[in-house]
Motif scaffolding. Structure first.
Motif, PDB file in Angstrom:
ATOM      1  N   GLY A   2      18.472  83.124 -42.847  1.00 37.56           N
ATOM      2  CA  GLY A   2      18.017  83.027 -41.344  1.00 37.56           C
ATOM      3  C   GLY A   2      18.655  84.256 -40.718  1.00 37.56           C
ATOM      4  N   ALA A   3      18.394  84.433 -39.247  1.00 38.56           N
ATOM      5  CA  ALA A   3      18.897  85.508 -38.401  1.00 38.56           C
ATOM      6  C   ALA A   3      20.508  85.591 -38.620  1.00 38.56           C
ATOM      7  CB  ALA A   3      18.249  85.341 -37.190  1.00 38.56           C
ATOM      8  N   LEU A   4      20.930  84.592 -38.357  1.00 32.57           N
ATOM      9  CA  LEU A   4      22.615  84.637 -38.337  1.00 32.57           C
ATOM     10  C   LEU A   4      23.239  84.956 -39.418  1.00 32.57           C
ATOM     11  CD1 LEU A   4      25.266  84.238 -36.978  1.00 32.57           C
ATOM     12  CD2 LEU A   4      24.856  81.788 -37.689  1.00 32.57           C
ATOM     13  N   TRP A   5      22.662  84.515 -40.812  1.00 37.24           N
ATOM     14  CA  TRP A   5      23.014  85.110 -42.084  1.00 37.24           C
ATOM     15  C   TRP A   5      22.943  86.370 -42.283  1.00 37.24           C
ATOM     16  CZ3 TRP A   5      26.745  83.440 -45.398  1.00 37.24           C
ATOM     17  CH2 TRP A   5      26.844  84.065 -46.818  1.00 37.24           C
ATOM     18  N   ASP A   6      21.737  86.898 -41.919  1.00 39.00           N
ATOM     19  CA  ASP A   6      21.299  88.419 -42.070  1.00 39.00           C
ATOM     20  C   ASP A   6      22.135  89.089 -41.235  1.00 39.00           C
ATOM     21  OD1 ASP A   6      19.396  87.634 -43.699  1.00 39.00           O
ATOM     22  OD2 ASP A   6      17.879  87.683 -42.161  1.00 39.00           O
ATOM     23  N   ALA A   7      22.490  88.652 -40.136  1.00 39.47           N
ATOM     24  CA  ALA A   7      23.491  89.555 -39.365  1.00 39.47           C
ATOM     25  C   ALA A   7      24.869  89.562 -39.767  1.00 39.47           C
ATOM     26  CB  ALA A   7      23.631  89.053 -37.802  1.00 39.47           C
ATOM     27  N   ILE A   8      25.500  88.418 -40.428  1.00 37.13           N
ATOM     28  CA  ILE A   8      26.635  88.437 -40.979  1.00 37.13           C
ATOM     29  C   ILE A   8      26.736  89.257 -42.306  1.00 37.13           C
ATOM     30  CG2 ILE A   8      28.341  86.914 -42.437  1.00 37.13           C
ATOM     31  CD1 ILE A   8      27.283  84.608 -40.485  1.00 37.13           C
ATOM     32  N   GLU A   9      25.686  89.227 -42.943  1.00 38.31           N
ATOM     33  CA  GLU A   9      25.663  90.099 -44.340  1.00 38.31           C
ATOM     34  C   GLU A   9      25.675  91.747 -43.659  1.00 38.31           C
ATOM     35  OE1 GLU A   9      25.506  89.022 -48.031  1.00 38.31           O
ATOM     36  OE2 GLU A   9      26.762  88.014 -46.560  1.00 38.31           O
ATOM     37  N   ARG A  10      24.927  91.909 -42.855  1.00 36.98           N
ATOM     38  CA  ARG A  10      24.739  93.333 -42.411  1.00 36.98           C
ATOM     39  C   ARG A  10      26.378  93.842 -41.788  1.00 36.98           C
ATOM     40  NH1 ARG A  10      19.889  91.851 -39.982  1.00 36.98           N
ATOM     41  NH2 ARG A  10      20.714  91.668 -38.054  1.00 36.98           N
ATOM     42  N   ALA A  11      26.974  92.926 -41.212  1.00 36.00           N
ATOM     43  CA  ALA A  11      28.274  93.128 -40.532  1.00 36.00           C
ATOM     44  C   ALA A  11      29.409  93.313 -42.062  1.00 36.00           C
ATOM     45  CB  ALA A  11      28.708  92.103 -39.859  1.00 36.00           C
ATOM     46  N   ARG A  12      29.027  92.614 -42.968  1.00 41.67           N
ATOM     47  CA  ARG A  12      29.746  92.898 -44.059  1.00 41.67           C
ATOM     48  C   ARG A  12      29.680  94.227 -44.766  1.00 41.67           C
ATOM     49  NH1 ARG A  12      29.202  86.578 -46.193  1.00 41.67           N
ATOM     50  NH2 ARG A  12      31.097  85.768 -45.161  1.00 41.67           N
ATOM     51  N   ARG A  13      28.154  94.433 -44.927  1.00 36.04           N
ATOM     52  CA  ARG A  13      27.914  95.871 -45.565  1.00 36.04           C
ATOM     53  C   ARG A  13      28.587  97.058 -45.084  1.00 36.04           C
ATOM     54  NH1 ARG A  13      22.873  93.141 -46.239  1.00 36.04           N
ATOM     55  NH2 ARG A  13      21.900  94.264 -44.515  1.00 36.04           N
ATOM     56  N   VAL A  14      28.647  96.946 -43.813  1.00 38.06           N
ATOM     57  CA  VAL A  14      29.105  98.182 -42.915  1.00 38.06           C
ATOM     58  C   VAL A  14      30.537  97.780 -42.631  1.00 38.06           C
ATOM     59  CG1 VAL A  14      26.834  99.073 -41.966  1.00 38.06           C
ATOM     60  CG2 VAL A  14      28.379  97.418 -40.748  1.00 38.06           C
ATOM     61  N   ASP A  15      31.453  96.810 -43.142  1.00 35.39           N
ATOM     62  CA  ASP A  15      32.602  96.635 -42.983  1.00 35.39           C
ATOM     63  C   ASP A  15      33.062  96.782 -41.334  1.00 35.39           C
ATOM     64  OD1 ASP A  15      35.302  95.976 -43.879  1.00 35.39           O
ATOM     65  OD2 ASP A  15      35.678  97.920 -43.917  1.00 35.39           O
TER      66      ASP A  15
END
Length: 207
Positions: A2-15
């Motif tokens: 979902g959108a929230l999970w995708d946003a969390i994963e993006r934030a983690r990838r770019v630290d």
């Protein structure tokens, strides 16, 4: 997921644990998801599940959570500013040492909430079920309010209620220190006289 999970994963990838301008309905995150130290700005969640989520030391600015489930979530030392939680489930949730600034909890289920040593600055708990909550050493600053809340058997040990209007709350069986100093200067209603008298050891005599 979902959108929230995708946003969390993006934030983690770019630290860069930063989420902004999200509006999400009906998303269920995996139990115990780690959002510790995350910073959320203008995030609106409705009917979302964050059961057991780790939000320790997270910061929420101008966020709104409506009908969300944060049962057993950890918001220890979190910072909530101008944030609203409406009809949310916070049973067993930890808010110890958190700071709530200009924040409102409205009609939330907060049974067994642990808010020990939290600070409320210009914030309000309105119509919340705080039965058996741990509210020890909570600091209530800048006209913070408790209205229409159930505080039945809540632990308010060393929580200074001076100047706080609790006249609309159910205070039956609240936990206090031996001196009952917590109640000194509190604003109570006439219909609470029996409860207060009982806490102070006063007994009524039938004439």
């Amino acid at each position: 997921m979902g959108a929230l999970w995708d946003a969390i994963e993006r934030a983690r990838r770019v630290d860069d644990p930063y989420l902004e301008a999200l509006s999400v309905v009906g998303e269920q995150l995996e139990a115990g998801v780690d959002l510790g130290f995350f910073e959320l700005h203008h995030v609106d969640l409705e009917q979302c599940s964050l059961v057991g989520a780790n939000l320790a030391k997270a910061s929420l600015y101008d966020c709104t959570l409506t009908n969300c489930d944060l049962s057993n979530a950890c918001l220890s030392e979190a910072f909530l500013s101008r944030t609203r939680l409406v009809s949310c489930k916070l049973e067993g949730t930890t808010l110890s040492k958190a700071i709530l600034r200009s924040t409102r909890l409205v009609d939330c289920q907060c049974r067994y909430l642990n808010a020990g040593e939290a600070k409320l600055e210009g914030s309000a708990l309105l119509g919340c079920d705080l039965r058996e909550a741990f509210l020890s050493e909570v600091r209530l600053h800048r006209r913070s309010r408790l209205e229409r809340c159930s505080l039945v058997r809540a632990d308010l040990f060393k929580t200074n209620l001076a100047g706080v209007d609790i006249s609309t709350c159910d205070i039956a069986g609240i936990g206090l220190s031996e001196s009952r100093a917590e109640l000194r200067g509190a604003l109570v209603g006439v219909d609470q006289a029996v409860d207060v008298a009982s806490m102070l050891g006063v007994r009524f005599v039938d004439l």
